[in-house]
Design a protein around this motif. Structure first.
Motif, PDB file in Angstrom:
ATOM      1  N   THR A  90       0.846  -1.189   0.000  1.00  0.00           N
ATOM      2  CA  THR A  90       0.000   0.000   0.000  1.00  0.00           C
ATOM      3  C   THR A  90       0.884   1.243   0.000  1.00  0.00           C
ATOM      4  O   THR A  90       2.079   1.150   0.300  1.00  0.00           O
ATOM      5  CB  THR A  90      -0.904   0.008   1.243  1.00  0.00           C
ATOM      6  OG1 THR A  90      -0.076   0.073   2.407  1.00  0.00           O
ATOM      7  CG2 THR A  90      -1.788  -1.230   1.312  1.00  0.00           C
ATOM      8  N   PRO A  91       0.323   2.409  -0.335  1.00  0.00           N
ATOM      9  CA  PRO A  91       1.120   3.638  -0.295  1.00  0.00           C
ATOM     10  C   PRO A  91       1.713   3.914   1.089  1.00  0.00           C
ATOM     11  O   PRO A  91       2.821   4.432   1.205  1.00  0.00           O
ATOM     12  CB  PRO A  91       0.126   4.729  -0.696  1.00  0.00           C
ATOM     13  CG  PRO A  91      -0.901   4.022  -1.516  1.00  0.00           C
ATOM     14  CD  PRO A  91      -1.006   2.647  -0.926  1.00  0.00           C
ATOM     15  N   LEU A  92       0.999   3.553   2.132  1.00  0.00           N
ATOM     16  CA  LEU A  92       1.511   3.757   3.485  1.00  0.00           C
ATOM     17  C   LEU A  92       2.744   2.895   3.749  1.00  0.00           C
ATOM     18  O   LEU A  92       3.689   3.320   4.411  1.00  0.00           O
ATOM     19  CB  LEU A  92       0.417   3.456   4.503  1.00  0.00           C
ATOM     20  CG  LEU A  92       0.678   3.871   5.945  1.00  0.00           C
ATOM     21  CD1 LEU A  92       0.995   5.356   6.032  1.00  0.00           C
ATOM     22  CD2 LEU A  92      -0.508   3.538   6.809  1.00  0.00           C
ATOM     23  N   LYS A  93       2.742   1.677   3.197  1.00  0.00           N
ATOM     24  CA  LYS A  93       3.900   0.790   3.362  1.00  0.00           C
ATOM     25  C   LYS A  93       5.112   1.315   2.602  1.00  0.00           C
ATOM     26  O   LYS A  93       6.246   0.998   2.958  1.00  0.00           O
ATOM     27  CB  LYS A  93       3.563  -0.622   2.876  1.00  0.00           C
ATOM     28  CG  LYS A  93       2.630  -1.354   3.802  1.00  0.00           C
ATOM     29  CD  LYS A  93       2.382  -2.748   3.293  1.00  0.00           C
ATOM     30  CE  LYS A  93       1.426  -3.483   4.194  1.00  0.00           C
ATOM     31  NZ  LYS A  93       1.174  -4.847   3.731  1.00  0.00           N
ATOM     32  N   ILE A  94       4.898   2.094   1.581  1.00  0.00           N
ATOM     33  CA  ILE A  94       6.010   2.717   0.862  1.00  0.00           C
ATOM     34  C   ILE A  94       6.455   3.983   1.588  1.00  0.00           C
ATOM     35  O   ILE A  94       7.641   4.306   1.635  1.00  0.00           O
ATOM     36  CB  ILE A  94       5.584   3.025  -0.594  1.00  0.00           C
ATOM     37  CG1 ILE A  94       5.297   1.714  -1.323  1.00  0.00           C
ATOM     38  CG2 ILE A  94       6.644   3.834  -1.318  1.00  0.00           C
ATOM     39  CD1 ILE A  94       4.647   1.892  -2.675  1.00  0.00           C
ATOM     40  N   GLY A  95       5.509   4.681   2.205  1.00  0.00           N
ATOM     41  CA  GLY A  95       5.815   5.938   2.886  1.00  0.00           C
ATOM     42  C   GLY A  95       6.608   5.774   4.172  1.00  0.00           C
ATOM     43  O   GLY A  95       7.443   6.630   4.508  1.00  0.00           O
ATOM     44  N   VAL A  96       6.380   4.696   4.909  1.00  0.00           N
ATOM     45  CA  VAL A  96       7.078   4.496   6.184  1.00  0.00           C
ATOM     46  C   VAL A  96       8.595   4.371   5.996  1.00  0.00           C
ATOM     47  O   VAL A  96       9.355   5.049   6.687  1.00  0.00           O
ATOM     48  CB  VAL A  96       6.494   3.283   6.948  1.00  0.00           C
ATOM     49  CG1 VAL A  96       7.344   2.929   8.153  1.00  0.00           C
ATOM     50  CG2 VAL A  96       5.077   3.572   7.388  1.00  0.00           C
ATOM     51  N   PRO A  97       9.095   3.560   5.051  1.00  0.00           N
ATOM     52  CA  PRO A  97      10.554   3.515   4.865  1.00  0.00           C
ATOM     53  C   PRO A  97      11.136   4.852   4.377  1.00  0.00           C
ATOM     54  O   PRO A  97      12.228   5.227   4.789  1.00  0.00           O
ATOM     55  CB  PRO A  97      10.763   2.436   3.807  1.00  0.00           C
ATOM     56  CG  PRO A  97       9.524   1.627   3.815  1.00  0.00           C
ATOM     57  CD  PRO A  97       8.435   2.531   4.263  1.00  0.00           C
ATOM     58  N   ILE A  98      10.378   5.562   3.539  1.00  0.00           N
ATOM     59  CA  ILE A  98      10.863   6.864   3.061  1.00  0.00           C
ATOM     60  C   ILE A  98      10.978   7.838   4.237  1.00  0.00           C
ATOM     61  O   ILE A  98      11.986   8.534   4.385  1.00  0.00           O
ATOM     62  CB  ILE A  98       9.938   7.411   1.958  1.00  0.00           C
ATOM     63  CG1 ILE A  98      10.048   6.544   0.714  1.00  0.00           C
ATOM     64  CG2 ILE A  98      10.264   8.865   1.637  1.00  0.00           C
ATOM     65  CD1 ILE A  98       9.031   6.851  -0.361  1.00  0.00           C
TER      66      ILE A  98
END
Length: 88
Positions: free
Chosen positions: A9-17
């Motif tokens: 999900t977009p949130l799963k991509i946002g957390v590492p960033i």
């Protein structure tokens, strides 16, 4: 045994960033108060990892990469905060 994979999900991509940005800020900033704040934020982002990613059994590379980044951020921030705390 089957490999467990949850959808990305977009949130799963946002957390590492977010974690990488905070990690870089912690490494390059020289203000002890800011480094101490970022040290505390490493605990919050670690908690965020476990809230966003459904399970540690997830074999997704994104899950494993983020967990590694979280551990590195936590350890490095504590070491840097302790190192900076001893110098005026």
């Amino acid at each position: 045994m089957t490999d467990t994979k949850y959808p990305v999900t977009p949130l799963k991509i946002g957390v590492p960033i977010l974690t990488v940005v905070l990690l870089l800020a912690m490494l390059f900033l020289q203000d002890p108060v800011t480094v101490a704040f970022l040290c505390f934020s490493s605990l919050i982002t670690a908690m965020l990892h476990f809230n966003v990613f459904e399970s540690t059994a997830d074999k997704s590379p994104l899950n494993r990469i983020d967990l590694g980044i979280q551990v590195a951020f936590l350890v490095l921030s504590v070491v840097r905060a302790l190192a900076m705390g001893g110098h005026p």
